[in-house]
Design an enzyme around this catalytic site. Structure first.
Site, PDB file in Angstrom:
ATOM      1  N   ASP A 242       0.860  -1.081  -0.120  1.00 17.27           N
ATOM      2  CA  ASP A 242      -0.214   0.077   0.037  1.00 17.27           C
ATOM      3  C   ASP A 242       0.787   1.140   0.065  1.00 17.27           C
ATOM      4  OD1 ASP A 242      -2.371   1.467  -0.077  1.00 17.27           O
ATOM      5  OD2 ASP A 242      -2.606   1.346   2.224  1.00 17.27           O
TER       6      ASP A 242
ATOM      7  N   TYR B 128       1.255   5.573  -0.518  1.00 16.01           N
ATOM      8  CA  TYR B 128       0.814   6.804   0.447  1.00 16.01           C
ATOM      9  C   TYR B 128       0.882   7.988  -0.336  1.00 16.01           C
ATOM     10  CZ  TYR B 128       0.483   9.407   4.955  1.00 16.01           C
ATOM     11  OH  TYR B 128       0.285  10.173   5.978  1.00 16.01           O
TER      12      TYR B 128
ATOM     13  N   HIS C  24      -4.137  13.896   1.255  1.00 12.71           N
ATOM     14  CA  HIS C  24      -3.939  13.065   2.511  1.00 12.71           C
ATOM     15  C   HIS C  24      -2.965  12.889   3.403  1.00 12.71           C
ATOM     16  CE1 HIS C  24      -5.008   9.051   4.253  1.00 12.71           C
ATOM     17  NE2 HIS C  24      -4.059   8.497   4.127  1.00 12.71           N
TER      18      HIS C  24
ATOM     19  N   ARG D 117       0.783  14.122  13.839  1.00 13.91           N
ATOM     20  CA  ARG D 117       2.149  14.676  14.239  1.00 13.91           C
ATOM     21  C   ARG D 117       2.158  16.153  14.565  1.00 13.91           C
ATOM     22  NH1 ARG D 117       3.864  11.414  10.282  1.00 13.91           N
ATOM     23  NH2 ARG D 117       3.771  13.052   9.091  1.00 13.91           N
TER      24      ARG D 117
ATOM     25  N   GLU E  99     -10.684   3.875   3.560  1.00 13.29           N
ATOM     26  CA  GLU E  99      -9.783   4.527   2.858  1.00 13.29           C
ATOM     27  C   GLU E  99     -10.069   4.220   1.523  1.00 13.29           C
ATOM     28  OE1 GLU E  99      -5.491   3.856   3.810  1.00 13.29           O
ATOM     29  OE2 GLU E  99      -5.664   5.484   5.494  1.00 13.29           O
TER      30      GLU E  99
ATOM     31  N   GLU F 164      -9.132   4.079  -2.185  1.00 10.60           N
ATOM     32  CA  GLU F 164      -8.281   3.758  -3.179  1.00 10.60           C
ATOM     33  C   GLU F 164      -8.496   3.121  -4.177  1.00 10.60           C
ATOM     34  OE1 GLU F 164      -4.636   2.200  -1.136  1.00 10.60           O
ATOM     35  OE2 GLU F 164      -5.067   2.995   0.867  1.00 10.60           O
TER      36      GLU F 164
ATOM     37  N   ASP G  49      -9.057   0.398   1.932  1.00  9.48           N
ATOM     38  CA  ASP G  49      -8.033  -0.025   2.865  1.00  9.48           C
ATOM     39  C   ASP G  49      -8.604   0.274   4.197  1.00  9.48           C
ATOM     40  OD1 ASP G  49      -5.723  -0.771   4.289  1.00  9.48           O
ATOM     41  OD2 ASP G  49      -5.080   0.995   4.066  1.00  9.48           O
TER      42      ASP G  49
ATOM     43  N   ARG H 199      -8.418   3.607  13.366  1.00  9.89           N
ATOM     44  CA  ARG H 199      -7.588   4.612  13.463  1.00  9.89           C
ATOM     45  C   ARG H 199      -7.012   4.794  14.972  1.00  9.89           C
ATOM     46  NH1 ARG H 199      -6.313   5.830   8.705  1.00  9.89           N
ATOM     47  NH2 ARG H 199      -8.068   6.420   7.400  1.00  9.89           N
TER      48      ARG H 199
ATOM     49  N   GLN I 264      -4.290   2.304  15.325  1.00  9.33           N
ATOM     50  CA  GLN I 264      -3.266   2.901  14.265  1.00  9.33           C
ATOM     51  C   GLN I 264      -2.321   3.724  15.139  1.00  9.33           C
ATOM     52  OE1 GLN I 264      -4.424   4.606  10.741  1.00  9.33           O
ATOM     53  NE2 GLN I 264      -2.557   5.095  10.040  1.00  9.33           N
TER      54      GLN I 264
ATOM     55  N   TYR J  73       1.391   2.539  15.441  1.00  9.52           N
ATOM     56  CA  TYR J  73       2.353   2.842  14.200  1.00  9.52           C
ATOM     57  C   TYR J  73       3.665   3.374  14.068  1.00  9.52           C
ATOM     58  CZ  TYR J  73       2.531   8.222  13.841  1.00  9.52           C
ATOM     59  OH  TYR J  73       2.791   9.450  13.900  1.00  9.52           O
TER      60      TYR J  73
ATOM     61  N   LYS K 138      -4.612  -2.187   9.925  1.00  6.74           N
ATOM     62  CA  LYS K 138      -4.816  -2.193   8.638  1.00  6.74           C
ATOM     63  C   LYS K 138      -5.236  -3.898   8.236  1.00  6.74           C
ATOM     64  CE  LYS K 138      -3.713   1.965   7.593  1.00  6.74           C
ATOM     65  NZ  LYS K 138      -4.431   3.037   6.594  1.00  6.74           N
TER      66      LYS K 138
ATOM     67  N   THR L 112      -9.013  -5.684   3.595  1.00  9.66           N
ATOM     68  CA  THR L 112      -8.924  -4.930   2.553  1.00  9.66           C
ATOM     69  C   THR L 112     -10.007  -5.485   1.547  1.00  9.66           C
ATOM     70  OG1 THR L 112      -6.586  -4.371   3.083  1.00  9.66           O
ATOM     71  CG2 THR L 112      -7.276  -3.925   0.907  1.00  9.66           C
TER      72      THR L 112
ATOM     73  N   THR M 183      -4.690   6.440  -0.020  1.00 16.65           N
ATOM     74  CA  THR M 183      -5.975   6.943   0.146  1.00 16.65           C
ATOM     75  C   THR M 183      -6.031   8.291  -0.904  1.00 16.65           C
ATOM     76  OG1 THR M 183      -5.895   6.469   2.236  1.00 16.65           O
ATOM     77  CG2 THR M 183      -7.594   8.315   1.878  1.00 16.65           C
TER      78      THR M 183
ATOM     79  N   GLU N 248     -10.204  12.354   8.002  1.00 16.00           N
ATOM     80  CA  GLU N 248      -9.922  13.651   7.241  1.00 16.00           C
ATOM     81  C   GLU N 248     -11.217  14.319   7.240  1.00 16.00           C
ATOM     82  OE1 GLU N 248      -7.011  13.237   3.925  1.00 16.00           O
ATOM     83  OE2 GLU N 248      -7.785  11.199   4.185  1.00 16.00           O
TER      84      GLU N 248
END
Ligand code: CA
Length: 428
Positions: free
Chosen positions: A137, A139, A144, A153, A210, A212, A244, A248, A251, A255, A264, A268, A361, A375
């Site tokens: 996968d 990114y 996104h 972050r 997600e 995709e 996907d 959250r 995650q 992560y 994840k 899928t 995504t 989002e």
């Protein structure tokens, strides 16, 4: 592109199968996507091509010597067919286009063959189209990555310095890729609540989607032999829609430092029909400008994005109407599929026929074009209002999510069909 292939893409082309000529059909004669299906009359999964409201049973046409799949159509997956190579996929597609075109009587006027070769799509069960040896996968949507970086972050450094230099990706879990229609169970896992010192074990409380696309590798590469960016599209069989599913809260805790794992790996979902790159050719367009200029191994001439309209709907359990929660377009993706494949293999990693590569995504610049609830609701702070009342921050049990995609042509559209899944409650 040769003349025979070009002829299959002409906008004015019509089929003697009337439902294929409906401008709203996902499966006009210009599309001809490949999948694996079974039906009540023949429970054996086998290869088919979608046309209007019908599926063409490829093994029946091969028995009648009208197409040549070297005996690979009577199989539960498309891998052996795909492994025959690009020329064979093209030859089969060109032959099918001729057989199904208005004015061609070979199949149209052979009542017995037609009865055996055409199966109503509504009566068919679709299966996973390929055995997937590996799932990766990426990114690759700037919007996104910026949104997630801001939330997880720091808004000031949302996009890390490597993001604009390479298509960031990770090795996902192939074993839990399921076909559209498969129900998805809410995962349990470790969740770290803000005011607690240690995590709790709980059902996911922030279950998300997600939006995709994915591409299916049609020609692998040997270990140690990278695929050059300029050649990469010839290694792609076609594209599917991909959801996907993402937990959250799991995650956010797990992560660091190696990326997502249990958040994840539980499921899928992909759509059952693989749209060939040949069918997408008329919708080729430019990727967004890349600044800084990528390193040499990530450069390619020409246009490498595709104009694919995308939409996500959410239908709560028992609701009559679904609510559209996102509309966006694949062409917004910063890194192309060719660049993703070139980067994936540049260190010598091999790929295999049937490998699935997720785009990452796909988010646009506005809240209604975001490819995830994380989002569009800004981590649950701005819930979405639903058509029949109520709202959603994240998914509830019983919610059904459907992804749709299509390329709009003149009077027809090359569609992807649906990629759907309903949420089951977590295991107690
Ligand atoms: Ca993803």
């Amino acid at each position: 592109m040769n003349d025979a292939l070009k002829a299959t893409l002409v906008a004015a082309l019509k089929s003697w199968i009337e439902s294929a000529n409906d401008p709203a059909s996902d499966f006009p004669i210009q599309n001809l996507p490949f999948g694996i299906f079974s039906d009540a009359i023949n429970a054996q999964p086998r290869a088919g091509v979608a046309i209007g409201d019908w599926i063409v049973d490829l093994s029946v046409l091969e028995d009648a010597r009208l197409i040549d799949g070297h005996g690979t159509f009577n199989a539960t997956r498309l891998n052996d067919f795909i492994a025959l190579g690009q020329q064979t996929w093209r030859d089969v597609r060109i032959a099918l286009s001729a057989l199904l075109a208005q004015g061609n009587a070979t199949l149209r006027d052979d009542a017995d063959l037609r009865r055996r070769a055409l199966v109503p799509r509504k009566d068919a069960t679709m299966h996973l189209p390929v055995e997937i040896p590996g799932y990766t996968d990426f990114y690759s949507s700037r919007e996104h990555a910026t949104n997630v970086g801001s939330m997880f972050r720091d808004p000031k450094n949302a996009l890390l310095p490597n993001w604009s230099e390479l298509p960031v990706g990770y090795n996902g879990r192939a074993s839990s890729v399921v076909v559209s229609g498969t129900k998805v169970r809410r995962p349990n896992g470790q969740i770290k609540l803000p005011n607690d010192e240690r995590p709790v074990f709980s059902a996911c409380r922030k279950l998300d989607i997600e939006l995709e696309t994915g591409f299916i590798v049609g020609k692998g590469n040997a270990l140690g032999e990278p695929i050059p960016c300029e050649d990469a599209e010839a290694h792609i069989f076609g594209m599917v829609l991909l959801n996907d599913w993402s937990a959250r809260d799991i995650q956010q805790w797990e992560y660091v430092p190696l990326g997502p794992f249990n958040s994840k790996g539980f499921a899928t979902t992909i759509s059952p029909w693989i749209i060939t790159l040949d069918a997408l050719e008329p919708f080729r367009t430019a990727t967004p400008a890349q600044e800084p200029q990528p390193l040499a191994y990530l450069r390619h001439e020409g246009d490498h994005a595709f104009d694919i309209e995308l939409e996500v709907t959410l239908r709560p359990e028992g609701a009559q109407r679904a609510t559209t929660i996102s509309r966006t377009n694949f062409r917004l993706m910063y890194w192309s599929m060719a660049q993703q494949l070139a980067h994936h293999t540049v260190g010598g990693c091999n790929t295999r026929v049937g490998d699935l590569m997720g785009s990452g995504t796909i988010s646009g610049p506005t809240p209604d074009s975001c490819g995830s609830l994380l989002e569009s609701t800004w981590n649950g702070q701005r819930p979405i209002e639903l058509e029949e009342g109520g709202e959603r921050a994240f998914l509830l049990d019983g919610d059904e999510i459907t992804l749709r995609g299509w390329c709009q042509g003149e009077g027809y559209r090359v569609g992807f069909g649906e990629c759907a899944g309903e949420i089951l409650p977590a295991r107690g």
